[in-house]
Design a protein around this motif. Structure first.
Motif, PDB file in Angstrom:
ATOM      1  N   TRP A 107       0.835  -1.220   0.000  1.00 21.43           N
ATOM      2  CA  TRP A 107       0.000   0.000   0.000  1.00 21.43           C
ATOM      3  C   TRP A 107       0.863   1.261   0.000  1.00 21.43           C
ATOM      4  O   TRP A 107       0.421   2.315  -0.484  1.00 21.43           O
ATOM      5  N   THR A 110       1.042   1.721  -3.672  1.00 22.37           N
ATOM      6  CA  THR A 110      -0.200   1.865  -4.440  1.00 22.37           C
ATOM      7  C   THR A 110      -1.074   3.030  -3.959  1.00 22.37           C
ATOM      8  O   THR A 110      -1.677   3.718  -4.783  1.00 22.37           O
ATOM      9  N   VAL A 111      -1.130   3.255  -2.647  1.00 20.54           N
ATOM     10  CA  VAL A 111      -2.047   4.285  -2.137  1.00 20.54           C
ATOM     11  C   VAL A 111      -1.683   5.695  -2.634  1.00 20.54           C
ATOM     12  O   VAL A 111      -2.557   6.407  -3.135  1.00 20.54           O
ATOM     13  N   LEU A 114      -2.882   5.846  -6.205  1.00 23.59           N
ATOM     14  CA  LEU A 114      -4.351   5.938  -6.306  1.00 23.59           C
ATOM     15  C   LEU A 114      -4.845   7.341  -5.979  1.00 23.59           C
ATOM     16  O   LEU A 114      -5.760   7.864  -6.613  1.00 23.59           O
ATOM     17  N   MET A 143      -0.738   6.695   7.943  1.00 23.51           N
ATOM     18  CA  MET A 143      -1.839   5.768   8.236  1.00 23.51           C
ATOM     19  C   MET A 143      -1.407   4.318   8.005  1.00 23.51           C
ATOM     20  O   MET A 143      -1.653   3.437   8.839  1.00 23.51           O
ATOM     21  N   GLY A 165      -4.343   1.236  15.917  1.00 23.29           N
ATOM     22  CA  GLY A 165      -5.515   1.374  15.057  1.00 23.29           C
ATOM     23  C   GLY A 165      -6.133   2.762  15.190  1.00 23.29           C
ATOM     24  O   GLY A 165      -6.516   3.385  14.195  1.00 23.29           O
ATOM     25  N   SER A 168      -3.777   5.314  13.607  1.00 14.26           N
ATOM     26  CA  SER A 168      -3.889   5.186  12.157  1.00 14.26           C
ATOM     27  C   SER A 168      -5.185   5.829  11.640  1.00 14.26           C
ATOM     28  O   SER A 168      -5.200   6.474  10.578  1.00 14.26           O
ATOM     29  N   THR A 169      -6.252   5.670  12.410  1.00 17.06           N
ATOM     30  CA  THR A 169      -7.549   6.243  12.008  1.00 17.06           C
ATOM     31  C   THR A 169      -7.496   7.771  11.999  1.00 17.06           C
ATOM     32  O   THR A 169      -8.127   8.417  11.151  1.00 17.06           O
ATOM     33  N   PHE A 172      -6.081   8.580   8.834  1.00 12.59           N
ATOM     34  CA  PHE A 172      -7.083   8.281   7.800  1.00 12.59           C
ATOM     35  C   PHE A 172      -8.041   9.471   7.644  1.00 12.59           C
ATOM     36  O   PHE A 172      -8.322   9.925   6.524  1.00 12.59           O
ATOM     37  N   TRP A 209     -12.738   2.308   0.800  1.00  7.26           N
ATOM     38  CA  TRP A 209     -11.534   2.435   1.636  1.00  7.26           C
ATOM     39  C   TRP A 209     -11.875   2.091   3.087  1.00  7.26           C
ATOM     40  O   TRP A 209     -11.032   1.618   3.831  1.00  7.26           O
ATOM     41  N   TYR A 212     -11.047  -1.477   4.825  1.00  5.44           N
ATOM     42  CA  TYR A 212      -9.752  -1.881   5.399  1.00  5.44           C
ATOM     43  C   TYR A 212      -9.709  -1.819   6.922  1.00  5.44           C
ATOM     44  O   TYR A 212      -9.260  -2.785   7.556  1.00  5.44           O
ATOM     45  N   PRO A 213     -10.160  -0.706   7.546  1.00  2.00           N
ATOM     46  CA  PRO A 213     -10.147  -0.721   9.015  1.00  2.00           C
ATOM     47  C   PRO A 213     -11.042  -1.813   9.610  1.00  2.00           C
ATOM     48  O   PRO A 213     -10.734  -2.333  10.696  1.00  2.00           O
ATOM     49  N   TYR A 216      -9.004  -4.880   9.545  1.00  2.00           N
ATOM     50  CA  TYR A 216      -7.958  -4.748  10.572  1.00  2.00           C
ATOM     51  C   TYR A 216      -8.483  -5.146  11.948  1.00  2.00           C
ATOM     52  O   TYR A 216      -7.807  -5.837  12.720  1.00  2.00           O
ATOM     53  N   THR A 242     -11.090  -0.813  -4.577  1.00  2.00           N
ATOM     54  CA  THR A 242     -10.348   0.452  -4.466  1.00  2.00           C
ATOM     55  C   THR A 242      -9.311   0.642  -5.569  1.00  2.00           C
ATOM     56  O   THR A 242      -8.807   1.749  -5.748  1.00  2.00           O
ATOM     57  N   LYS A 243      -8.963  -0.438  -6.250  1.00  2.00           N
ATOM     58  CA  LYS A 243      -7.935  -0.308  -7.284  1.00  2.00           C
ATOM     59  C   LYS A 243      -8.519  -0.560  -8.661  1.00  2.00           C
ATOM     60  O   LYS A 243      -8.416   0.285  -9.561  1.00  2.00           O
TER      61      LYS A 243
HETATM   62  C1  RET Z   1      -5.490   0.509   8.671  1.00  2.00           C
HETATM   63  C2  RET Z   1      -5.238   0.385  10.170  1.00  2.00           C
HETATM   64  C3  RET Z   1      -6.460   0.579  10.987  1.00  2.00           C
HETATM   65  C4  RET Z   1      -7.045   1.941  10.787  1.00  2.00           C
HETATM   66  C5  RET Z   1      -7.150   2.322   9.350  1.00  2.00           C
HETATM   67  C6  RET Z   1      -6.478   1.640   8.343  1.00  2.00           C
HETATM   68  C7  RET Z   1      -6.782   2.039   6.964  1.00  2.00           C
HETATM   69  C8  RET Z   1      -6.341   1.479   5.841  1.00  2.00           C
HETATM   70  C9  RET Z   1      -6.701   1.872   4.522  1.00  2.00           C
HETATM   71  C10 RET Z   1      -6.053   1.243   3.510  1.00  2.00           C
HETATM   72  C11 RET Z   1      -6.255   1.451   2.130  1.00  2.00           C
HETATM   73  C12 RET Z   1      -5.592   0.699   1.267  1.00  2.00           C
HETATM   74  C13 RET Z   1      -5.716   0.732  -0.142  1.00  2.00           C
HETATM   75  C14 RET Z   1      -4.896  -0.090  -0.827  1.00  2.00           C
HETATM   76  C15 RET Z   1      -4.840  -0.222  -2.222  1.00  2.00           C
HETATM   77  O1  RET Z   1      -3.857  -0.691  -2.756  1.00  2.00           O
HETATM   78  C16 RET Z   1      -4.129   0.794   8.064  1.00  2.00           C
HETATM   79  C17 RET Z   1      -6.020  -0.832   8.184  1.00  2.00           C
HETATM   80  C18 RET Z   1      -8.040   3.494   9.040  1.00  2.00           C
HETATM   81  C19 RET Z   1      -7.749   2.906   4.283  1.00  2.00           C
HETATM   82  C20 RET Z   1      -6.679   1.614  -0.832  1.00  2.00           C
END
Ligand code: RET
Length: 278
Positions: A107, A110-111, A114, A143, A165, A168-169, A172, A209, A212-213, A216, A242-243
């Protein structure tokens, strides 16, 4: 081995039934297969759009290649990190230990790509584009790295998982504020026929998006084989949304925008010109 089980992923703790194990393989394989196949789609799409937007589908092709390789690595690690004992697939405690950390590492690449696609597709002016891409990438990378550190805590008492977490939020939310700023600019400068696109892409962005949390946090519902499989499924749905689907949306937006701005793809120009063999 206590050290290996306290800090790691739930995949290292729970034995899987053969059904769960096969589902995991299937999910990872479908994901990387889809990403690789769409490299071709995005290269072809790039030939159809005006030169100033050409980099948008090309960036999607790059993301497809990068994520595809990372997911292929997750797949082969999955295949190597369990031992069938005659009844269940037991996670290995050393050697090929499964980890989701490659995802987070990937990520980092990639992020930011994106995010940078947005101001390019929405035709923000050069200096504004550079500034905004940078301002989105900073919280995005923070993040990801705080989340990468925190996710190793999912096998412990969740204190580490939750603390990092939350941190990271915060990044985010900061990132989302920057993305919203780009969307506002896009609403202002989109051709009237396309003004719904940035708004819809914003809601789509939040919904996808946001998966992902959830993935997690999921191990807190239970360190079981079903949770392992559901979590890989959530990651996979999020990745494709997302991709891949996001890339299709942006490609279609710039295709329409190219046409509205008077761009005619080369092959079509030839067909309609008096010199063309029609
Ligand atoms: C984590 C940790 C917990 C809190 C949050 C997170 C958000 C992750 C996101 C990831 C997006 C990834 C993408 C990847 C594409 O290749 C790191 C899980 C908010 C939003 C779009």
């Amino acid at each position: 081995d206590v050290a290996a089980t306290v800090v790691g992923n739930i995949e290292n703790l729970v034995p899987l039934t053969s059904g769960q194990y096969t589902m995991g393989s299937l999910i990872l394989m479908v994901s990387y297969g889809a990403h690789f196949a769409f490299i071709l789609y995005f290269i072809m799409a790039s030939l159809q759009v005006a030169p100033r937007y050409r980099i948008v589908p090309i960036m999607s092709a790059i993301v497809m290649a990068s994520a595809g390789l990372s997911l292929m690595r997750e797949f082969s690690l999955w295949e190597a990190s369990f031992n069938f004992d005659g009844a269940l697939y037991q996670p290995l405690s050393e050697g090929n230990v499964f980890t989701n950390a490659f995802r987070y590492g990937n990520w980092t690449i990639t992020v930011p790509i994106l995010l940078t696609q947005l101001p390019i597709a929405f035709a923000l002016s050069r200096p504004d584009l550079h500034k905004r891409a940078f301002r989105m990438a900073i919280p995005a990378v923070l993040m990801i790295w705080t989340g990468l550190y925190g996710q190793f805590g999912e096998t412990g008492d969740f204190a580490r998982l939750n603390l990092w977490g939350v941190i990271s939020t915060v990044f985010f939310v900061w990132m989302l504020i920057e993305v919203r700023g780009v969307i506002s600019q896009a609403v202002k400068n989109s051709p009237p026929q396309l003004v719904a696109w940035p708004k819809n892409i914003w809601w789509y962005f939040l919904a996808t998006w946001g998966i992902y949390p959830i993935a997690y946090a999921l191990p807190q519902l239970g360190q079981t084989g079903d949770i392992v499989v559901v979590r890989q499924l959530l990651f996979s749905i999020a990745d494709i949304s997302t991709k891949l689907v996001y890339g299709i949306m942006l490609s279609r937006y710039v295709l329409r925008r190219s046409a509205l701005e008077g761009y005619v793809p080369a092959a079509e120009a030839l067909e309609t010109s008096p010199l063309g063999a029609k």
